[in-house]
Design a protein around this motif. Structure first.
Motif, PDB file in Angstrom:
ATOM      1  N   ALA A  36       0.822  -1.203   0.000  1.00 10.33           N
ATOM      2  CA  ALA A  36       0.000   0.000   0.000  1.00 10.33           C
ATOM      3  C   ALA A  36       0.865   1.266   0.000  1.00 10.33           C
ATOM      4  O   ALA A  36       0.579   2.231  -0.724  1.00 10.33           O
ATOM      5  N   GLY A  37       1.925   1.258   0.797  1.00  9.78           N
ATOM      6  CA  GLY A  37       2.826   2.404   0.832  1.00  9.78           C
ATOM      7  C   GLY A  37       3.530   2.623  -0.481  1.00  9.78           C
ATOM      8  O   GLY A  37       3.687   3.765  -0.943  1.00  9.78           O
ATOM      9  N   ARG A  38       3.945   1.550  -1.111  1.00  8.28           N
ATOM     10  CA  ARG A  38       4.618   1.671  -2.410  1.00  8.28           C
ATOM     11  C   ARG A  38       3.675   2.233  -3.465  1.00  8.28           C
ATOM     12  O   ARG A  38       4.068   3.067  -4.283  1.00  8.28           O
ATOM     13  N   ALA A  40       1.102   4.176  -2.950  1.00 11.28           N
ATOM     14  CA  ALA A  40       0.894   5.589  -2.653  1.00 11.28           C
ATOM     15  C   ALA A  40       2.065   6.426  -3.155  1.00 11.28           C
ATOM     16  O   ALA A  40       1.881   7.503  -3.740  1.00 11.28           O
ATOM     17  N   TRP A  41       3.271   5.926  -2.931  1.00 12.35           N
ATOM     18  CA  TRP A  41       4.472   6.641  -3.392  1.00 12.35           C
ATOM     19  C   TRP A  41       4.506   6.719  -4.908  1.00 12.35           C
ATOM     20  O   TRP A  41       4.804   7.770  -5.484  1.00 12.35           O
ATOM     21  N   ALA A  43       2.054   6.779  -6.843  1.00 16.57           N
ATOM     22  CA  ALA A  43       1.012   7.702  -7.281  1.00 16.57           C
ATOM     23  C   ALA A  43       1.372   9.164  -7.015  1.00 16.57           C
ATOM     24  O   ALA A  43       0.586  10.067  -7.309  1.00 16.57           O
ATOM     25  N   ARG A  45       2.186  10.461  -3.986  1.00 12.52           N
ATOM     26  CA  ARG A  45       1.875  10.937  -2.643  1.00 12.52           C
ATOM     27  C   ARG A  45       3.085  10.795  -1.723  1.00 12.52           C
ATOM     28  O   ARG A  45       3.985  10.010  -1.973  1.00 12.52           O
ATOM     29  N   ALA A 186       6.032   6.210   2.018  1.00  8.78           N
ATOM     30  CA  ALA A 186       4.967   7.175   1.729  1.00  8.78           C
ATOM     31  C   ALA A 186       4.702   8.117   2.892  1.00  8.78           C
ATOM     32  O   ALA A 186       3.965   9.093   2.737  1.00  8.78           O
ATOM     33  N   GLU A 187       5.303   7.851   4.058  1.00 10.95           N
ATOM     34  CA  GLU A 187       5.160   8.746   5.204  1.00 10.95           C
ATOM     35  C   GLU A 187       6.198   9.857   5.196  1.00 10.95           C
ATOM     36  O   GLU A 187       6.158  10.763   6.027  1.00 10.95           O
TER      37      GLU A 187
END
Length: 244
Positions: A36-38, A40-41, A43, A45, A186-187
Motif C-alpha cells: 500500500a505504501g509503495r 501511494a508513493w 502515485a 503521494r 509514503a510517510e
C-alpha cells in the motif's frame, strides 16, 4: 516481536523452528502495508517525515564511529548507513518516539559492519553487533549503552523489530527498511527524500544488497538472511521505489 534476541546471539544467528514460524508470520503480516505504501508513493503521494541531514551527534564516540565506518565500509554500504540514520530519525519523529540519538547514530553507521564478509554459521548482524559493542565501549560509552549499540546491530534484520522506533534496534531496522525495501516511504516528504539521495547516492545499492544477502545466506543457511531470501526478499528489493 516475540523473538529472543539473546538466544539468537547465543546461537550465532541460527533460528529455531518456532522462531522461523513466527518470523514468517510477521513477514506475511507486513506485506499489505508495504504494498500500500509503495502504491501511494508511485502515485506521487508522500508525507511530512523529514530530518535535518546536518544534525548528527558530535560526541567522541560518534566521531570515531564515523571514522571506523569510512575506513571499513564500501561506498554503497557507507551511504546506506547514513541514509538508514536519516530515514530512521524521520520515522522516529513521526512516531513521537523517545530514543538515544548517540546510540542510534552509532548503531546505524555500524549496522552493516560485517555485511559482505560472511562468516560460516555466524550471522553477519551478530558478528557485527559484537564488534560494534566492543567499539562503543572502547570509545567511551557506558557498558549498558555500548551493549545497546551491539544489540541494535544484531537485531536490525529481524522482521517486526522496526515497529518500535524508540528502541535502538527498531530505529535502525525502520531506517534500513525504508532504504532497502521502501517500507513506510509514503510517510516521508518526497522532496526531502530526494535531498537525502543526492547527499548520499545509492551506488547500485539494490545489486549490492542482494549479492551480499545471497552470500550471507550460503554461509548461514539457518539464519534470518536465508529466511528473508526464501520469503522473496530479493524481489522485494528489486521493486523498491528507487531507481537503483
Amino acid at each position: 516481536m516475540s523473538v529472543d534476541h539473546a538466544e539468537i546471539r547465543t546461537n550465532s544467528g541460527a533460528l529455531s523452528p518456532a522462531q522461523r514460524r513466527r518470523l514468517r508470520a510477521e513477514i506475511a503480516r507486513q506485506l499489505p502495508g508495504l504494498l500500500a505504501g509503495r502504491l501511494a508513493w508511485a502515485a506521487g503521494r508522500g508525507g511530512r517525515g523529514r530530518a535535518e541531514p546536518g544534525q548528527v551527534p558530535d560526541s567522541r564516540a560518534a566521531r570515531e564511529a564515523e571514522e571506523l565506518a569510512r575506513a571499513e565500509l564500501s561506498p554503497p554500504v557507507l551511504a546506506h548507513s547514513y541514509r538508514t540514520y536519516l530515514f530512521g530519525k524521520a520515522l522516529a519523529g513521526l512516531d513521537n518516539a523517545t530514543y538515544d540519538d548517540e546510540v542510534a547514530y552509532i548503531a546505524c553507521l555500524l549496522h552493516d559492519l560485517n555485511l559482505g564478509t560472511p562468516t560460516a554459521n555466524r550471522c553477519f548482524a551478530v558478528v557485527g553487533g559484537e564488534r560494534a559493542a566492543a567499539f562503543a565501549l572502547g570509545a567511551g560509552l557506558a557498558p549498558e549503552r555500548a551493549d545497546a549499540v551491539g544489540t541494535a546491530v544484531a537485531a536490525h534484520i529481524t522482521p517486526g523489530v522496526a515497529a518500535d522506533t524508540g528502541d535502538p534496534g527498531g530505529f535502525v531496522s525502520a531506517g534500513a527498511a525504508v532504504d532497502v525495501i521502501g517500507a513506510r516511504i509514503a510517510e516521508l516528504d518526497r522532496g526531502w527524500v530526494g535531498e537525502v539521495l543526492a547527499e548520499h547516492p545509492r551506488h547500485n545499492w539494490k545489486k549490492v544488497a542482494i549479492a551480499a544477502f545471497r552470500a550471507e545466506a550460503k554461509a548461514v543457511p539457518k539464519g534470518r538472511t536465508a529466511l528473508l531470501l526464501a520469503s522473496g526478499f530479493a524481489t522485494t528489493v528489486r521493486f523498491a521505489p528507487f531507481p537503483e
